[in-house]
Design an enzyme around this catalytic site. Sequence first.
Site, PDB file in Angstrom:
ATOM      1  CG  HIS A 119      22.587  46.613 -27.550  1.00  0.00           C
ATOM      2  ND1 HIS A 119      23.248  46.573 -28.758  1.00  0.00           N
ATOM      3  CD2 HIS A 119      21.407  47.254 -27.791  1.00  0.00           C
ATOM      4  CE1 HIS A 119      22.489  47.142 -29.683  1.00  0.00           C
ATOM      5  NE2 HIS A 119      21.380  47.552 -29.120  1.00  0.00           N
ATOM      6  CB  CYS A 170      21.650  49.282 -32.431  1.00  0.00           C
ATOM      7  SG  CYS A 170      21.545  50.355 -30.996  1.00  0.00           S
ATOM      8  CG  HIS A 195      17.528  44.566 -31.839  1.00  0.00           C
ATOM      9  ND1 HIS A 195      18.782  44.985 -32.219  1.00  0.00           N
ATOM     10  CD2 HIS A 195      17.089  45.466 -30.924  1.00  0.00           C
ATOM     11  CE1 HIS A 195      19.093  46.110 -31.571  1.00  0.00           C
ATOM     12  NE2 HIS A 195      18.077  46.420 -30.774  1.00  0.00           N
ATOM     13  CD  GLU A 209      13.530  41.284 -32.476  1.00  0.00           C
ATOM     14  OE1 GLU A 209      14.216  40.723 -33.352  1.00  0.00           O
ATOM     15  OE2 GLU A 209      14.016  41.730 -31.410  1.00  0.00           O
ATOM     16  CE  LYS A 269      21.424  43.595 -29.153  1.00  0.00           C
ATOM     17  NZ  LYS A 269      20.916  42.949 -30.369  1.00  0.00           N
ATOM     18  CG  PHE A 288      18.098  54.752 -29.892  1.00  0.00           C
ATOM     19  CD1 PHE A 288      16.998  53.956 -29.629  1.00  0.00           C
ATOM     20  CD2 PHE A 288      18.837  55.220 -28.814  1.00  0.00           C
ATOM     21  CE1 PHE A 288      16.635  53.639 -28.326  1.00  0.00           C
ATOM     22  CE2 PHE A 288      18.486  54.906 -27.507  1.00  0.00           C
ATOM     23  CZ  PHE A 288      17.383  54.116 -27.268  1.00  0.00           C
TER      24      PHE A 288
END
Length: 412
Positions: free
Chosen positions: A337, A161, A300, A311, A332, A397
């Site tokens: 995403h 990502c 994010h 976050e 998002k 990830f």
Amino acid sequence: MERVVITGIGAISALGIGADTNFTQALGAQSGIDLAQVDSAHHHIAQVAAQIRFPLPDLIKKAEAPLFDRVALLAWIAASEALQQAGIDPTQHDLTDSGVFWGTGMGGANTLEAAYVDLFVAEKNRVRPLSIVAGMNNSSASHIALKAGFGGSVMTFSSACVSSAQAIGEAFRHIRHGYAPRVLAGGSEALLTFGVMTSWEALRVIAFADPDDARRSCKPFSSDRSGLVLGEAGAAVMLESLSSAQARGATILAELVGYGTSNDATHMTKPDPHGQARAMRMALAQAGMGAAGIDYINAHGAATAAGDIAETTSIKEVFGAHAAALMVSSTKAVHGHTLGAAGALEFVLTVQALRTQSVPPTAFLTQPDPLCDLDYVPNEARLNQSVRAAMSNSFAFGGSNVALIATPFPNN
């Protein structure tokens, strides 16, 4: 060290075609998410997705089509917009040292899945002749370089990502240290296939469809969030040294002043606030800026249970008392995403926020999570703000983290 400026931006996502359209839709909390429509003769996808449901612009020749996976088409659509806005003309500029740094998480997923279907479902003896060329992860970057005539470094970043955010950050370093006068950076993702979506569903991080309105299924920082929504997109940023941009009389949209990247080194999927904080601190240090200099963070904010809390914690760790004064939002909620394209798409929206001095909201945030207690700009945009500097966060990830900082140009 060269200063690095932005002379062109481009985007395509479920919100529409063009950087301006994407920002207008995000500013108005207009969702591009709905129930997925994925072609499969044998299976049904019961997911929501931020899917591009309109025809793509016809920017390639018919004879070129077998060479282009959907991910490369999205890449070239975004890249061509950025190139056009930047006014890069191969007949007037020497582009032999200009580069392309591109990010993608899944690469040519549609080509790969089509090959597997041909072999294992249709029981054919061969796959399409150009499957390798269309499906390889560096195909998008190579197509852009070929069509734009950029003869410098062409690099592909695949870091889940953060892929396109990392591509932008490394392009920033490349120009800053004098390796190239300009780099077209960004990313694309086209992963809405049965195989990929089913694999993500197995992780149990995909959002449930909102029972009242599928468009409202992605709810970052909300107590009723149920997970992320996959999306497809392409986004591009034309980065140039200040000297190059000024020499050719280019219009400068903003300046990229800070880049930080780190790895949690703790867990493959569980986010670590301390690792995220390191990336943000690195970006601030690169920019020569204190925490109080940031007014807006494009978060994010993937709408996962653990991710949004992590976050929030990392922002508090970095910004201290100033965290309460920050405007923080996750776009998002409306464009989903987009994995490898997410960092670039969100950075393009961040640049637009600087240019317009308007902050897009976190849509569908009607039930705030008490553990996510910052100003997440719920539901409605903030217009006519004073945004002196903005940060865009991307986490992935594998533990990778990226923070980018941009300021208006000229700046003091």
